[in-house]
Design an enzyme around this catalytic site. Structure first.
Site, PDB file in Angstrom:
ATOM      1  N   GLY A 148       4.505  -7.748   1.564  1.00  8.90           N
ATOM      2  CA  GLY A 148       3.077  -8.035   1.484  1.00  8.90           C
ATOM      3  C   GLY A 148       2.657  -8.254   0.046  1.00  8.90           C
ATOM      4  N   CYS A 149       1.486  -8.843  -0.124  1.00  2.00           N
ATOM      5  CA  CYS A 149       1.014  -9.172  -1.469  1.00  2.00           C
ATOM      6  C   CYS A 149       0.712  -7.915  -2.280  1.00  2.00           C
ATOM      7  CB  CYS A 149      -0.205 -10.078  -1.389  1.00  2.00           C
ATOM      8  SG  CYS A 149      -1.489  -9.529  -0.241  1.00  2.00           S
ATOM      9  N   TYR A 150      -0.067  -6.991  -1.713  1.00  3.49           N
ATOM     10  CA  TYR A 150      -0.367  -5.753  -2.448  1.00  3.49           C
ATOM     11  C   TYR A 150       0.904  -4.955  -2.736  1.00  3.49           C
ATOM     12  CZ  TYR A 150      -5.468  -6.111  -1.597  1.00  3.49           C
ATOM     13  OH  TYR A 150      -6.788  -6.486  -1.575  1.00  3.49           O
ATOM     14  N   THR A 152       3.885  -6.002  -3.240  1.00  4.05           N
ATOM     15  CA  THR A 152       4.641  -6.643  -4.315  1.00  4.05           C
ATOM     16  C   THR A 152       4.108  -6.230  -5.680  1.00  4.05           C
ATOM     17  OG1 THR A 152       5.241  -8.533  -2.937  1.00  4.05           O
ATOM     18  CG2 THR A 152       5.272  -8.883  -5.327  1.00  4.05           C
TER      19      THR A 152
END
Lengths: 345, 345, 345, 345
Positions: A148-150, A152
């Site tokens: 997921g973006c967060y 990462t």
């Protein structure tokens, strides 16, 4: 390499097209969509006019399996869990950008995503695709759970500290901020322009589905880690994530030592840039690129460490990291297709 | 009441003009500027065309003292410290929007502002103008030190907790975010449009001058409070501050109890709105108004309290609170001139 | 005065609430909604917390007619055309913010709005509510067709010229730009944040429904006027309209003469501000206010006149002008509730 | 090829660095700055961290002439006019991004730029670098006058029409809109965030210095062209220009014919994309790319043609076109380094 993208009409899918267009080892990719089959991708995304004139195709697993070596799943959660097992059975590799294969434990997925999980035996085949952490396993993976973006931004920012420095685990706070594109291309009053512009809000307080993903991954750095506090805010901008991370070390530690530790950790990771003393990254400084930039400081006065980690949520937080993983799987230069510098201003 | 505004060409000064224009008890105000004397305010701020045709006047303390009952100092730090003592000697009351009179201890000012402090004997006359905390003292004050924007949001958000609940003081984190107008109307590459738009950055890490102001004020709630961690970020928007505040209670506490405590604290404070269970304020929801909105939650899973406090930095964080204090000094309805609802969207 | 608002959950409705809250002659207003009956307005618009705790009520014409003297219709086109005739029959006055009663000729409405028109005999009762043009008729009106946002900016900008100066009617171009709030509070991919932010687009080329309204009104200034060219663009901002208007005079004319003509025309209109020589209004300079600001110039080199006219589309272009018309109908000060200066920055 | 960039600390210069970094035929470029010599480019632009670690060098014409084959002048107007003649004498080719060599007639430059012009004999050597128009001459040029941003969008949009269709030359209106980056990286209140955000303004009315450049170039399409009306507006966004162009044909003309004419004109120009019937480009659809997208329509009702032309002002309007011209001069693929698709969203 024959590449397929499922969910090409989302922002993650469109970003995959943009990156693959510049990828010297991929000459062909085919676009699939359940909702917009037969529509030209350039009708959905006019910026792709003359770049891709493909029509979106409807999803047919058997057909696709014959014509694809790797499938990118750029789909909302719940879809990949259903489609992926068949692709794997047909010998097709899968890079999943959704959350469906990120957890070891199906119960965790079901608790936080409020959906049925993919079967445990398929979960076990998945490699968590945070490239900088799992490069070796990714090389031979048949199924990548792209982070997921967060997670990462957060894990790249916090992992070296937890692994190397004794910190008070009860003091870890992650105060995260994101641009709006993370919410996808959807008709929604909450993400309409007038509700977001000139506004800053907190959302999903105490309940963001990326919390267990962060916890699971950070436990690899320190198995004593308990539940962490992670809050998310919506910034009036399109792209970019910043995680501002706080924790207290058990002993005093100099900023210089901290920086050296981080530089050492990421010495061979071209997409992680540890910023110099006293410099903290802003989100625009990685905009349009696959970089994760990290700043770190120790406040003598209060005893708190602050770590600032930024990414472009659609690139290092989604499509870029997916291609980075593809490159690792192919055994080619990890940065292929990803060398474009950030677009500033 | 004859009112003077020094520094009328800054954003705080222009906002004072806007508010006083709607103030039923103030029929006259005069505008002063050291840099733009003889310029019409509507040349500097064309939105004031037909609303005020005044020319800015140059600052002459003796002249002004004859013609003014109250002076608003909407000036950068360092100016008020020099001018205010003379006004006080001449019997003119002063409401200072700068940081020059906010500290009991001149050393603190000099350490954080890196400037010479006003004399200790004048500091002692100042009343800290956080209206909700100091209403009684403000009534009879001759010199008001109007609070900073970040301290207003932070203290209103944290004071009731520190006063009433046993918390682990070592866990307090304040992660604050602000729109750009707090930086004032200045020519500066760092606050130019292209550097701010579609960008999110952290700034003044470990060293923001509002830190000691927050600490000094919160110590009134709990004298054991030590140095606190306070970081500030710049949001691509013009107005608005959010303070996301974290801390751990020493015992479990229900969200319901927390809310009741806050509601009780602010029962008679019309400009503080404690939001209902599960609702967190966004900055746009107080835009253009004097409100401070507060949301609060306890996360059972992690044991952390999160408090979200938002204001319009130019109003409750500057000009609005200054007029609120003026109203208290005048003994009139505290909300006079300040009843305009937030402007949404 | 008992006032009802139908469609209170749209942006125009919310703005009516904000304005009426500051209106000294209206102490009571009741909110109605077909889609969100029983919901508190502050749940739909949290910025109204403590300002209005009303629950939205469902629409019942007979009931409402007993309890209301005036109804504001802040509804999408097509609704008012159905509801308004009954209110009029029941002796209730109506101020309609939609396009349903703006045309003399039902065919024009049906051609451009692609909907059935209100009956011709009701259309005949409507007074077009561009206050500055029709003040006398508005005084005694029972049905006000409140003007569209673009027509308000355009007609106020162009009317004095067409009425007083011989211009080449074939050269008139109106290049209009608007913030996004004009599209209303709707879930729509096209107006979602990521599609609008950092983007500028043209829309409804050759076919905007405000074209015939502008033509019909400007023909009152010069009956020879033919079809006019009017294009609309979407600006990445929430509020504000600018109409940049071009035309060629048949004879040379000085800028000074032009300005005097405009100043004379709007001498008694406090909400129209003709800006001084060489000064052109920006949209933010009327943000949050009921002003229409106008700049005008003649280019000696090319022979073209340029007129720049700006409004806040939700205020002078909708709710503000509606209240202005209400005030005229009530025979009270036209600016009641509307004196708030623009909010800048 | 040894390439030098003078003025590397401006936005145009930084964009040149970004593009050259992806350019397969240029392995070396050196950065020069008069104001920031000895500073690392990554200190001025942290997004270039690890991408370029070069220190900016001070300008020394003789030294540079020995080490450079081509010099890009990314400087404010007035600088190149002084430096360029010496480079040319030393046999170094120059691509000038400023306005200093765009005019045949030095008087025109001096009238509109209010500065001394470069000498007429040097002006005569310059080739106007609108690649699509002057490709043949550019091949052998030693001095390229790279076009302005507005002229690029306007001329590409209007040239085919003026060359091929009989239009009423007195009706041409160009209503142009630009993002703020065109103003460069400067400390300036007028371009500070709070003055631009949520604001739309017109500027340099009747007097923009790009007017004579547009007129001079369009006269090549139709020598009867007189003075044209061209106005510019500032959009609250960083990048992007739209020119909305109006004119009346002398005879009726079908939209289909118009489109065919444009498609034919740009058949071999990969960076001009004529959009399909009924589709008009938005600025974000070329963001971060070298494309110029054009939409065109004829309004049967009014007899007006509308042309919509968009570019990224820093790329096709500056650094991108400069590299496109370099490629033409080098005889390599014109798109080298410029194939990155637009960044959307």
């Amino acid at each position: 390499m024959r590449v397929a993208i499922i969910g090409a009409t989302g922002y993650g899918g469109a970003e995959l097209v943009r990156i693959l267009h510049q990828h010297t080892a991929i000459s062909e990719y085919t676009l699939y969509s359940s909702s917009q089959a037969e529509v030209a991708i350039s009708d959905s995304y006019p910026h792709l006019t003359t770049i891709s004139n493909q029509k979106l195709q409807s999803i047919n697993i058997e057909e696709m399996s014959k014509n694809s070596d790797v499938v990118f799943m750029a789909t909302p959660s719940g879809i990949s869990g259903e489609l992926t097992p068949s692709f794997l059975e047909n010998g097709v590799k899968v890079i999943d950008l959704s959350g469906d294969f990120r957890f070891n434990d199906p119960d965790v997925y079901e608790t936080w995503y409020k959906k049925a999980s993919a079967p445990r035996e398929v979960l076990e085949k998945a490699v968590y695709g945070l490239t900088e952490l799992n490069r070796e396993q990714i090389k031979n993976a048949r199924l990548i759970a792209n982070p997921g973006c967060y997670p990462t931004a957060t894990v790249l920012g916090l992992f070296p500290l937890l692994k190397n420095v004794a910190v008070d685990l009860d003091t870890i706070i992650i105060d995260a901020k994101s641009g709006v594109s993370g919410a996808g291309r959807k008709a929604n009053i909450g993400t309409s322009y007038c509700e977001i512009n000139e506004n800053f809000r907190i959302y999903k307080v105490n309940e963001h589905q990326h919390i267990p993903e962060i916890e699971q991954t950070l436990k690899l750095a320190n198995s004593n880690l308990g539940p962490i506090k992670f809050n998310t805010h919506l910034v009036p901008m399109t792209r970019g994530i910043m995680a501002t991370i706080y924790c207290k070390p058990l002993c005093k530690i100099s900023e210089k030592t901290l920086r050296e530790l981080y530089q050492h950790q990421y010495d061979n990771d071209r997409f992680v840039r540890v910023r110099k003393m006293g410099e903290y990254p802003a989100t625009k400084e990685v905009y349009g690129s696959n970089y994760c930039d990290i700043g770190i400081t120790f406040d003598e006065r209060t005893g708190w460490i602050t770590i600032v980690s930024v990414i472009d949520n659609l690139i290092k937080g989604a499509a870029g990291q997916a291609v980075q993983n593809l490159n690792v799987m192919l055994g080619i230069d990890e940065g292929t297709g990803l060398y474009g510098p950030p677009v500033f201003p």
